[in-house]
Design an enzyme around this catalytic site. Structure first.
Site, PDB file in Angstrom:
ATOM      1  N   SER A  32       0.841  -1.194   0.000  1.00 55.82           N
ATOM      2  CA  SER A  32       0.000   0.000   0.000  1.00 55.82           C
ATOM      3  C   SER A  32       0.875   1.242   0.000  1.00 55.82           C
ATOM      4  O   SER A  32       1.991   1.232   0.555  1.00 55.82           O
ATOM      5  CB  SER A  32      -0.850  -0.020   1.273  1.00 55.82           C
ATOM      6  OG  SER A  32      -1.452   1.232   1.487  1.00 55.82           O
ATOM      7  N   LYS A  39       2.343  -3.477   6.998  1.00 54.13           N
ATOM      8  CA  LYS A  39       2.702  -3.590   5.566  1.00 54.13           C
ATOM      9  C   LYS A  39       4.215  -3.422   5.392  1.00 54.13           C
ATOM     10  O   LYS A  39       4.838  -4.144   4.613  1.00 54.13           O
ATOM     11  CB  LYS A  39       1.963  -2.533   4.735  1.00 54.13           C
ATOM     12  CG  LYS A  39       0.485  -2.793   4.570  1.00 54.13           C
ATOM     13  CD  LYS A  39       0.188  -3.903   3.564  1.00 54.13           C
ATOM     14  CE  LYS A  39      -1.272  -4.295   3.583  1.00 54.13           C
ATOM     15  NZ  LYS A  39      -1.581  -5.541   2.922  1.00 54.13           N
ATOM     16  N   TYR A  66      -1.450  -0.544  11.115  1.00 50.85           N
ATOM     17  CA  TYR A  66      -1.755  -1.165   9.825  1.00 50.85           C
ATOM     18  C   TYR A  66      -0.613  -0.899   8.844  1.00 50.85           C
ATOM     19  O   TYR A  66      -0.088  -1.818   8.200  1.00 50.85           O
ATOM     20  CB  TYR A  66      -3.077  -0.624   9.255  1.00 50.85           C
ATOM     21  CG  TYR A  66      -3.253  -0.919   7.783  1.00 50.85           C
ATOM     22  CD1 TYR A  66      -3.452  -2.218   7.339  1.00 50.85           C
ATOM     23  CD2 TYR A  66      -3.180   0.105   6.826  1.00 50.85           C
ATOM     24  CE1 TYR A  66      -3.580  -2.493   5.972  1.00 50.85           C
ATOM     25  CE2 TYR A  66      -3.308  -0.158   5.471  1.00 50.85           C
ATOM     26  CZ  TYR A  66      -3.507  -1.462   5.045  1.00 50.85           C
ATOM     27  OH  TYR A  66      -3.618  -1.728   3.703  1.00 50.85           O
TER      28      TYR A  66
END
Ligand code: NAD
Ligand code: UFG
Length: 336
Positions: free
Chosen positions: A124, A152, A148
């Site tokens: 992302s 990643k 979050y």
């Protein structure tokens, strides 16, 4: 090719399964349905006219993951399965690290045991945190602003080291910008649980009358109209990018990282105006305080994907809004 898609029942996964099937691949999905429904896959089968394998399995359950590899014997894996709600990750960081990082470690271990070392990974633009330079290039420093995002970054580092230790791994890491829209048929799309966090599903739910009005987070950013700018990319363009990334993997092993975006930024007000044109009525909104953790502007330099993958996102903002609206208006309660 026999392709296993983890998280394939989700928003981006369903669209990608369809593109893979339409390209002639044999596809099976591994998903625990934590954030999706089986119905999405039934609709993919109806669109492709082909059966889709389904394993209701959690990546946190290694013996079950092993069973999937034994039974389906995939040649490649597309790894979408993750939890993705930024706010929830701040509240429950351990849950996010456990699900996303441990889930990825379990998957990679099973792949290694079964000698499947071809992986396309969903990363992302969140790994760029607050970017210093715009448009963002893949070489930009990695840092996140929430658990979050850090999950990643961690998963990307794990994949880098796997490839260093065993260069026969064939890895493609795809950093998505803002995936939006839906399949043109209006039968598959994004089905968020509860009140949406993201702009597109929020606007379509206002337009369909499920929510009263949009709150625009910040009208005082240093942008032309004061609202935040993002690189929205049509989910079908994104799905096609996965197929291309898979096809372009070096047969002898490699580790590539690509931004998947359009390279063009639109403001929140640009998006609202585009929806108003398509829906044919005003979208009520109010401008409120900035949302914490948001950046003013974020868009990709998509040059590397254009050159190396010969892939470009072709669908424009109007098509993103039209398709999002068709999905929302035909399915006011999503897959329920
Ligand atoms: P989604 O929630 O719709 O799909 C993710 C799927 O993974 C869901 O079906 C969920 O049930 C499944 N899943 C989660 N944990 C699992 C586990 N432990 N075992 C098995 N299945 C599990 O999300 P999406 O929007 O389709 O996103 C797909 C991927 O792309 C995610 O990795 C996400 O982080 C990444 N991504 C999404 C966006 C976005 O804005 N949608 C942006 C950048 C990156
Ligand atoms: N926005 C509003 N009101 C809303 C929702 C969003 O004004 O109700 C604004 C945001 O402030 C931002 C823009 O609309 O300026 C886009 O916001 P989204 O929540 O749709 O998307 P983000 O750019 O914040 O984040 C998304 C994903 C992240 C991912 C990131 C980069 O949610 O998980 O893209 O890929 F990390």
């Amino acid at each position: 090719m026999r392709i296993l898609v983890t998280g394939g029942a989700g928003y981006i996964g369903t669209h990608t399964c369809l593109v893979l099937q339409q390209a002639g691949h044999d596809v099976a999905v591994l998903d625990n349905l934590a954030n999706s429904k089986r119905e999405g896959l039934t609709r993919v089968e109806a669109l492709s006219g082909r059966p889709l394998g389904f394993y209701h399995v959690d990546l946190l359950d290694p013996p079950e993951v092993d069973r999937v590899f034994r039974e389906f014997a995939p040649e490649a894996v597309l790894h979408f399965a993750a939890l993705k709600a930024v706010g929830e990750s701040v509240q429950f960081p351990a849950k996010y690290y456990q699900n996303n990082v441990t889930g990825t470690l379990n998957l990679c271990a099973a792949m290694d045991r079964h000698a499947v070392r071809t992986l396309v990974f969903s990363s992302s633009a969140t790994v760029y945190g607050a970017p210093e330079e715009i448009p963002i290039r893949e070489e930009a420093p990695l840092r996140a602003t929430n658990p979050y995002g850090w999950s990643k970054v961690m998963m990307e580092l794990i994949l880098t080291d796997l490839h260093r230790a065993d260069p026969t791994w064939r890895l493609s890491v795809l950093r998505y910008f803002n995936p939006v829209g839906a399949h043109q048929s209006g039968t598959i799309g994004e089905d968020p649980t509860g009140i949406p966090n993201n702009l597109f599903p929020y606007v379509t739910q206002v337009a369909v009358g499920k929510l009263d009005n949009l709150q625009i987070f910040g009208g005082d950013y240093p942008t032309a109209d004061g609202t935040g700018i993002r690189d929205y990319i049509h989910v079908v363009d994104l799905a096609e990018g996965h197929l291309r990334a898979l096809e372009r993997l070096d047969p002898n092993g490699g580790h590539q990282i690509y931004n998947l975006g359009t390279g063009r930024g639109y403001s929140v007000l640009d998006v609202v105006r585009a929806f108003e044109r398509i829906v044919g009525r005003a979208i009520p909104y109010e401008i409120v305080d900035r949302r914490s953790g948001d950046v003013a502007e974020c868009y990709a330099d998509p040059g590397r994907a254009r050159t190396a993958l010969q892939w470009e996102a072709g669908r424009d903002l109007d098509q993103m809004c039209e398709d999002a609206w068709r999905w929302q208006s035909q399915n006011p309660s999503g897959y329920a």
